[in-house]
Design a protein around this motif. Structure first.
Motif, mmCIF file in Angstrom:
data_model
loop_
_atom_site.group_PDB
_atom_site.id
_atom_site.type_symbol
_atom_site.label_atom_id
_atom_site.label_comp_id
_atom_site.label_asym_id
_atom_site.label_seq_id
_atom_site.Cartn_x
_atom_site.Cartn_y
_atom_site.Cartn_z
ATOM 1 N N UNK A 159 95.173 20.364 91.007
ATOM 2 C CA UNK A 159 94.900 19.166 91.803
ATOM 3 C C UNK A 159 95.459 19.206 93.212
ATOM 4 N N UNK A 160 96.412 20.123 93.464
ATOM 5 C CA UNK A 160 97.070 20.147 94.776
ATOM 6 C C UNK A 160 96.088 20.612 95.853
ATOM 7 N N UNK A 161 96.107 19.953 96.999
ATOM 8 C CA UNK A 161 95.263 20.357 98.133
ATOM 9 C C UNK A 161 95.821 21.656 98.723
ATOM 10 N N UNK A 162 95.124 22.771 98.455
ATOM 11 C CA UNK A 162 95.600 24.073 98.944
ATOM 12 C C UNK A 162 94.769 24.562 100.126
ATOM 13 N N UNK A 163 93.998 23.675 100.717
ATOM 14 C CA UNK A 163 93.129 24.083 101.820
ATOM 15 C C UNK A 163 93.935 24.259 103.105
ATOM 16 N N UNK A 164 93.330 24.969 104.047
ATOM 17 C CA UNK A 164 93.961 25.132 105.359
ATOM 18 C C UNK A 164 93.880 23.838 106.169
ATOM 19 N N UNK A 165 93.038 22.900 105.699
ATOM 20 C CA UNK A 165 92.876 21.643 106.443
ATOM 21 C C UNK A 165 93.991 20.640 106.102
ATOM 22 N N UNK A 166 94.801 20.947 105.076
ATOM 23 C CA UNK A 166 95.888 20.039 104.729
ATOM 24 C C UNK A 166 96.808 19.872 105.934
ATOM 25 N N UNK A 167 97.461 18.703 106.030
ATOM 26 C CA UNK A 167 98.328 18.436 107.185
ATOM 27 C C UNK A 167 99.441 19.494 107.269
ATOM 28 N N UNK A 168 100.018 19.838 106.129
ATOM 29 C CA UNK A 168 100.982 20.938 106.061
ATOM 30 C C UNK A 168 100.524 21.878 104.945
ATOM 31 N N UNK A 169 99.701 22.880 105.276
ATOM 32 C CA UNK A 169 99.135 23.745 104.234
ATOM 33 C C UNK A 169 100.226 24.372 103.357
ATOM 34 N N UNK A 170 99.939 24.487 102.069
ATOM 35 C CA UNK A 170 100.926 24.996 101.123
ATOM 36 C C UNK A 170 100.994 26.525 101.217
ATOM 37 N N UNK A 171 102.214 27.062 101.353
ATOM 38 C CA UNK A 171 102.391 28.518 101.407
ATOM 39 C C UNK A 171 102.721 29.079 100.029
ATOM 40 N N UNK A 172 103.344 28.295 99.204
ATOM 41 C CA UNK A 172 103.767 28.745 97.871
ATOM 42 C C UNK A 172 104.826 27.796 97.374
ATOM 43 N N UNK A 173 105.730 28.318 96.549
ATOM 44 C CA UNK A 173 106.771 27.424 96.074
ATOM 45 C C UNK A 173 107.757 28.132 95.171
ATOM 46 N N UNK A 174 108.776 27.397 94.783
ATOM 47 C CA UNK A 174 109.783 27.881 93.850
ATOM 48 C C UNK A 174 109.665 27.043 92.585
ATOM 49 N N UNK A 175 109.514 27.723 91.451
ATOM 50 C CA UNK A 175 109.379 26.963 90.207
ATOM 51 C C UNK A 175 110.524 27.281 89.257
ATOM 52 N N UNK A 176 111.080 26.224 88.662
ATOM 53 C CA UNK A 176 112.008 26.393 87.540
ATOM 54 C C UNK A 176 111.249 25.955 86.293
ATOM 55 N N UNK A 177 110.866 26.931 85.460
ATOM 56 C CA UNK A 177 109.976 26.627 84.336
ATOM 57 C C UNK A 177 110.670 25.909 83.196
#
Lengths: 419, 89
Positions: A159-177
């Motif tokens: 569901x996360x907006x991963x487009x380049x048009x996002x105000x702050x495009x998502x580069x990745x992230x850190x996950x604690x599973x």
């Protein structure tokens, strides 16, 4: 047979459900206890439980101003994690997470701990570096963390907006599973239930109006339900810390009380599969089992004891949610509410004997009290029973500010609202 | 929450930036003992009720104000300019 089990549900069902007992008794105060814990929130109830369970104390009371479960333990966004950067916080919160993993069995009460993962989004290469630093620090301390790219974010949470048009495009992230969420009410009820069965008296609707002092030592509390005496008195009252401690004659604690708002939307189909935090601002969202989006953001940023905030902050928080989940723009907010945070001067908690003889203090949880509930109770019980801190809370002293031994995760300095 | 700016008039709290407790008094710069500085930097009364606090009107006149406000009800009693201009007639 355990008091709560599948078999019990079936047998009680066949007997017309007449055999259930209340989850905890409505205890009447006795004149004297070994330990009184002031504050029947998550931390106070957990403390009472571990005092009875780990330290064998049989005369323990919890005094709570209102009914159980109406304070911050029922007002948070239910997130449980241990993704901290500094050593003191690593060990403490990781022990808490380990206790969470066994908590439903420990309490014989389903706290619905769901290890769905906590994903901190990063929105620039520089933020990815910071995420890597934190992840490495966690892994060196034996805590799970994975740095993931945009593709894996897409798989985890489409569901996360991963487009380049996002105000702050998502580069990745850190996950604690291993992180996730728990049913916050069940945590309060579960600890109350388990403590009660070990003989702890849970005394509701008994606000402390004064402390009893004999020769400079705290020897009890005064409530509308009478005077109650004890060898030791522990205080775990979160946002009310300054006001309660003032009654004991302690002024000038390194705490400010601030209001933090939280929100829940109407239920929707599964959309947010893990806990997601927004990296270009401050917002965290998860989806409850009922389908509501549960989210929150920053404080209102002014001292407050009101359990409600202002609209500007509602607007900010919702805007941040829409920045990563634009597809929820037309769903409705069901409720918003506020809780009073005990913001400390370095963003880390205080669990310590003192500051007066016979008195023990547990406060300064800032935004992060819920996840700490089991370890806070564990360590505070140890501190009270043994008159010295547990190794896990040895750094969480009251004197650390004067000594320059701050534990400042965010590095923002002595501005409580910024932690 | 509305705050009455002595320069701009009654404005929404969203125009202001909260700058903390106005009762914490900074020791003289020549003060060398640690204790008064610890008190100034870290220790707060944090009352439930009336509270004196700094707010800056960042989206208005940019002046620093001292606001007397109730922390339990959010009622704002008064706001005046910091320094000599705030001392009244």
């Amino acid at each position: 047979m355990a008091e709560y089990s599948a078999l019990r549900v079936i047998t009680e069902g066949l007997r017309g459900n007449r055999g259930w007992k209340p989850a905890w008794r409505k205890a009447e105060p006795k004149p004297r206890y070994d330990v009184i814990v002031v504050g029947g929130g998550g931390h106070g109830l957990a403390t009472a439980y571990y005092l009875a369970k780990n330290h064998g104390l049989r005369h323990v009371a919890v005094v709570e101003a209102g009914p159980i479960g109406l304070g911050n333990v029922g007002r948070n966004t239910t997130i449980v994690r241990s993704n901290y950067l500094l050593p003191e916080n690593h060990d403490f919160y990781e022990w808490s997470l380990k206790l969470w993993e066994g908590l439903s069995h420990e309490l014989n009460y389903n706290v619905m701990f769901s290890q769905r993962g906590v994903l901190n989004l990063a929105h620039s290469p520089e933020q990815m570096d910071v995420a890597a630093e934190r992840g490495n620090a966690m892994r060196l301390a034996g805590i799970d963390a994975d740095l993931i790219g945009r593709d894996e974010v897409a798989q985890l949470c489409p569901g996360i907006d991963l487009s380049e048009e996002a105000r702050f495009p998502v580069a990745g992230g850190l996950i604690q599973r291993r992180a996730g969420t728990a049913r916050h009410d069940a945590v309060a009820w579960g600890y109350a239930h388990a403590a009660d069965r070990l003989g702890v008296d849970i005394i509701e609707n008994a606000p402390v109006t004064d402390f009893i002092t004999e020769g400079g030592t705290i020897t009890g509390v005064v409530t509308p339900r009478g005077e109650i005496r004890a060898d030791k008195v522990g205080v775990a009252v979160a946002g009310m810390t300054s006001e309660v401690m003032r009654m004991a004659g302690v002024e000038g604690l390194p705490i400010e009380s601030h209001v933090l708002q939280a929100f829940v939307s109407e239920p929707v189909k599964p959309l947010v599969h893990c806990v997601v935090t927004y990296g270009a601002g401050h917002m965290y969202v998860s989806q409850s089992d009922k389908g509501g989006l549960v989210f929150g953001g920053s404080l209102d940023f002014y001292n407050s004891y009101a359990r409600r905030g202002n609209l500007a902050n509602v607007h900010d928080t919702v805007s941040e949610l829409l920045a990563i989940f634009p597809n929820v723009a037309r769903i409705k907010l069901l409720r918003s509410w506020g809780g009073i945070m005990d913001m400390s001067m370095d963003g880390s908690p205080i669990i310590t004997p003192g500051p007066l003889p016979g008195l023990y203090l547990n406060c300064g949880w800032c935004y992060g009290g819920f996840k700490a509930t089991p370890a806070s109770g564990w360590c505070f019980a140890h501190t009270i029973a043994r008159d010295e801190p547990h190794a896990l809370n040895a750094g969480f002293t009251l004197s650390r500010f004067a000594e320059g031994r701050h534990i400042d995760e965010a590095g923002t300095g002595a501005v409580p609202g910024l932690h | 929450m509305l705050i009455p700016c002595p320069v701009c008039g009654m404005r929404d709290a969203g125009e202001y930036h909260y700058r903390g407790d106005a009762t914490a008094e900074r020791p003289p710069l020549a003060e060398e003992a640690a204790e008064p500085w610890v008190r100034y930097v870290y220790e707060r009364q944090n009352p439930r009720g009336e509270h004196l606090e700094f707010w800056q009107h960042v989206h208005g006149c940019r002046q620093f104000l001292v606001v007397r406000r109730n922390t339990e009800t959010h009622e704002v009693f008064e706001a005046r300019l910091v320094g000599p201009f705030g001392q009244g007639e």
